[in-house]
Design an enzyme around this catalytic site. Structure first.
Site, short mmCIF file in Angstrom:
data_model
loop_
_atom_site.label_atom_id
_atom_site.label_comp_id
_atom_site.label_asym_id
_atom_site.label_seq_id
_atom_site.Cartn_x
_atom_site.Cartn_y
_atom_site.Cartn_z
N TYR A 175 -9.90 1.00 6.45
CA TYR A 175 -8.80 0.50 5.83
C TYR A 175 -8.79 -0.81 4.77
CZ TYR A 175 -3.64 -1.24 5.58
OH TYR A 175 -2.54 -1.60 5.31
N VAL A 208 3.01 -7.45 9.67
CA VAL A 208 4.31 -7.02 9.30
C VAL A 208 5.02 -6.15 10.68
CG1 VAL A 208 6.04 -5.91 7.87
CG2 VAL A 208 3.90 -6.81 6.92
#
Length: 279
Positions: A175, A208
């Site tokens: 990622y 987040v």
């Protein structure tokens, strides 16, 4: 204004001078939920016609995002896309043009996360994250730019990077790799397309409160023998502003990058992480 300055008006200024007065049109991929949903709603409040795009399996979320925008007084169109398929992205751009006559903003937000140790990765998972997070952004940038160049009045292309585009996280190796690639592609595209009045930037979220970070928390907690929520809380201690980010934090930055106030900003990956990392 001096004659030199007159001769050196920026490409963006020249392009903006030719821009249509009609309502601007923005595409946001991966906007059925999470950060993409927040961005789509914000651009709708900013007065843009928003094309809400996500996978066919996310149709319910697409419809909900479109409904939220229209109920708030904005305008929106819902459609499906597979960003890893360039033909699908090309069709998405044409949907935007059909909806509003042109394309002004393209937010390449779609992406996936995988939480695994490098030694446990298999080839299929690795290829999947490359297909979505790198090829998907590549397809989005190119197809958006082709339309904007053809229109002749510039535009805004914005990609989804991350804090891991500057410093990777353990267990998020591939990622992190993909987000470094987005950062590099953003810089290269900004250099090549500046002459067409197109700015290309990326946003770098931190921690987040979305489904993606719920997954990261779950996997890290299992790896470290923690309860659910503990891994997220531990990582959140690094946030200097003292709270986990919300999608609207990122949407505010994208609002700026989508508007004329950012006309002199290009090639940048801007962190919006509450002060976890600095660049």
């Amino acid at each position: 204004m001096s004659s030199t300055r007159s001769q050196e008006l920026s490409t963006v200024e020249k392009a903006r001078a030719k821009a249509p007065d009609a309502q601007k049109v923005a595409v946001v991929t991966g906007s059925a939920r999470g950060i993409g949903e927040g961005i789509a709603k914000r651009l709708g409040r900013d007065g843009l016609h928003v094309v809400v795009a996500d996978l066919p399996s996310m149709q319910e979320g697409i419809d909900a995002t479109v409904a939220a925008i229209t109920e708030a007084g904005g305008t929106a169109t819902g459609t499906t896309v597979d960003v890893s398929d360039e033909d699908s992205v090309a069709a998405l751009v044409q949907t935007a043009v059909s909806a509003g006559g042109h394309l002004d903003v393209f937010v390449a937000n779609a992406g996936i996360a995988q939480v695994k140790e490098l030694l446990d990765y298999d080839a299929a998972d690795f290829q999947k994250i490359l297909d979505v997070n790198i090829t998907g952004v590549f397809n989005s940038y190119r197809q958006a730019a082709k339309q904007m160049v053809a229109q002749g009045h510039g535009g805004k292309i914005i990609g989804a990077a991350s804090i891991v585009a500057f410093r990777p996280f353990a267990f998020l190796g591939p990622y992190s790799l993909t987000k470094w690639a987005v950062r590099g592609l953003t810089q290269a595209a900004a250099m090549e397309w500046a002459e067409h009045g197109i700015t290309v930037n990326a946003y770098g979220p931190g921690i987040v409160g979305t489904a993606m970070w719920d997954l990261i928390d779950e996997k890290l907690a299992a790896k470290n023998g923690q309860q659910r929520g503990e891994a997220l809380a531990e990582n959140a201690k690094s946030i200097h502003l003292g709270r986990v980010s919300e999608p609207d934090d990122i949407a505010r930055l994208v609002s700026y990058l989508s508007g004329e106030d950012s006309d002199y900003v290009t090639g940048q990956t801007i962190l919006v992480d509450g002060g976890i990392q600095f660049s």
